[in-house]
Design a protein around this motif. Structure first.
Motif, short mmCIF file in Angstrom:
data_model
loop_
_atom_site.label_atom_id
_atom_site.label_comp_id
_atom_site.label_asym_id
_atom_site.label_seq_id
_atom_site.Cartn_x
_atom_site.Cartn_y
_atom_site.Cartn_z
N PRO A 28 0.82 -1.22 0.00
CA PRO A 28 0.00 0.00 0.00
C PRO A 28 0.85 1.27 0.00
CG PRO A 28 -0.88 -1.59 1.55
CD PRO A 28 0.44 -2.14 1.08
N ALA A 29 2.06 1.21 0.60
CA ALA A 29 2.98 2.34 0.56
C ALA A 29 4.39 1.84 0.81
CB ALA A 29 2.60 3.40 1.60
N PHE A 30 5.35 2.53 0.19
CA PHE A 30 6.78 2.19 0.28
C PHE A 30 7.56 3.49 0.10
CE2 PHE A 30 10.45 1.86 -2.57
CZ PHE A 30 11.32 1.06 -1.85
N GLY A 31 8.68 3.60 0.78
CA GLY A 31 9.59 4.72 0.59
C GLY A 31 10.99 4.35 1.04
N MET A 32 11.98 5.05 0.52
CA MET A 32 13.37 4.79 0.87
C MET A 32 14.07 6.13 1.05
SD MET A 32 16.18 2.68 -1.40
CE MET A 32 15.93 1.03 -0.81
N LEU A 33 14.89 6.23 2.11
CA LEU A 33 15.62 7.46 2.37
C LEU A 33 16.94 7.17 3.06
CD1 LEU A 33 15.37 8.07 5.66
CD2 LEU A 33 13.11 8.84 5.01
N SER A 34 17.83 8.13 2.98
CA SER A 34 19.08 8.11 3.75
C SER A 34 18.94 9.20 4.79
CB SER A 34 20.28 8.36 2.83
OG SER A 34 21.47 8.37 3.57
N ASP A 35 18.93 8.82 6.07
CA ASP A 35 18.66 9.80 7.11
C ASP A 35 19.82 10.76 7.33
OD1 ASP A 35 20.53 8.69 8.95
OD2 ASP A 35 19.00 7.61 10.07
N ARG A 36 19.65 11.70 8.22
CA ARG A 36 20.65 12.75 8.47
C ARG A 36 21.98 12.19 8.96
NH1 ARG A 36 17.74 15.79 13.47
NH2 ARG A 36 15.96 15.50 12.12
N PHE A 37 22.01 10.92 9.35
CA PHE A 37 23.25 10.29 9.81
C PHE A 37 23.85 9.36 8.76
CE2 PHE A 37 20.69 11.38 13.48
CZ PHE A 37 21.58 12.18 14.16
N GLY A 38 23.23 9.30 7.58
CA GLY A 38 23.74 8.48 6.50
C GLY A 38 23.25 7.04 6.50
N VAL A 39 22.27 6.71 7.34
CA VAL A 39 21.71 5.36 7.41
C VAL A 39 20.54 5.28 6.42
CG1 VAL A 39 20.58 3.65 8.89
CG2 VAL A 39 22.40 5.09 9.82
N THR A 40 20.53 4.25 5.57
CA THR A 40 19.47 4.08 4.60
C THR A 40 18.36 3.22 5.18
OG1 THR A 40 21.01 4.32 2.75
CG2 THR A 40 18.91 3.23 2.28
N TRP A 41 17.14 3.74 5.06
CA TRP A 41 15.94 3.10 5.60
C TRP A 41 14.95 2.81 4.48
CZ3 TRP A 41 15.09 2.50 10.97
CH2 TRP A 41 16.03 3.11 11.79
N ILE A 42 14.26 1.69 4.61
CA ILE A 42 13.11 1.35 3.79
C ILE A 42 11.92 1.29 4.73
CG2 ILE A 42 11.99 -0.44 2.42
CD1 ILE A 42 14.82 -1.35 1.59
N LEU A 43 10.87 2.02 4.42
CA LEU A 43 9.64 1.96 5.19
C LEU A 43 8.53 1.50 4.27
CD1 LEU A 43 11.43 4.06 6.83
CD2 LEU A 43 9.27 4.80 7.80
N ASP A 44 7.72 0.56 4.73
CA ASP A 44 6.59 0.13 3.93
C ASP A 44 5.45 -0.34 4.81
OD1 ASP A 44 7.47 -2.43 4.65
OD2 ASP A 44 7.48 -3.19 2.61
N VAL A 45 4.29 -0.41 4.17
CA VAL A 45 3.07 -0.89 4.82
C VAL A 45 2.86 -2.32 4.34
CG1 VAL A 45 0.58 -0.55 5.09
CG2 VAL A 45 2.12 1.43 4.91
N ALA A 46 2.66 -3.23 5.27
CA ALA A 46 2.49 -4.63 4.92
C ALA A 46 1.26 -4.81 4.04
CB ALA A 46 2.36 -5.48 6.19
N ALA A 47 1.43 -5.55 2.97
CA ALA A 47 0.31 -5.87 2.09
C ALA A 47 -0.51 -6.98 2.72
CB ALA A 47 0.82 -6.30 0.72
#
Length: 155
Positions: A131-150
């Motif tokens: 339903p939703a997905f996004g990817m970012l590199s936070d202010r500390f340089g750590v890469t995160w994937i956030l998503d909503v379980a289908a």
């Protein structure tokens, strides 16, 4: 026997700030111990750095971190090496942190807080597999994937 896998992040003088930020995003209990707490003389530059730190939240979020002794990070982390092209992820990074929640509201709220000062790799929104997905590199340089379980639909 019960096992838990917890990401342990290695920083160079930013572990305290990173853990405080993650606590502000995900909630939970912050625990910090410095090299000085473990006996390093307080006059040494690393004495106030984090030798053990963690955030543990009731919602299941867990992360650990420490500062590598003798090393400091430049004021800004390196540009992320991860990018999205034509629906695929291209990266040189060895890992990402993934956060999956059950509702768009809960994950969207986490995204908004985690995105403060971040480099957005893929904007948070609908995806073919979730339903939703996004990817970012936070202010500390750590890469995160956030998503909503289908919702699982058996075949």
């Amino acid at each position: 026997m019960t096992l838990n896998t917890v990401a342990h992040l290695n920083f160079r003088g930013q572990a305290r700030a990173a853990l405080e930020f993650y606590q502000s995003v995900f909630g939970g209990q912050l625990t910090l111990a410095t090299y000085g707490d473990f006996g390093m003389p307080t006059e040494l530059p690393d004495a106030t750095k984090v030798v053990f730190g963690q955030v543990v939240a009731d919602n299941g979020f867990r992360v650990m971190a420490y500062d590598v002794p003798g090393q400091d990070t430049p004021a800004t982390p390196a540009a992320p090496t991860t990018r999205r092209e034509n629906g695929t992820t291209i990266t040189e990074e060895r890992f990402f942190l993934s956060v999956r929640g059950e509702t768009l509201e809960e994950v969207g709220a986490l995204w908004e807080r985690l995105a403060e000062g971040a480099t957005i790799i893929e904007a948070f929104g609908p995806a073919q597999w979730a339903p939703a997905f996004g990817m970012l590199s936070d202010r500390f340089g750590v890469t995160w994937i956030l998503d909503v379980a289908a919702e699982y639909v058996p075949a």
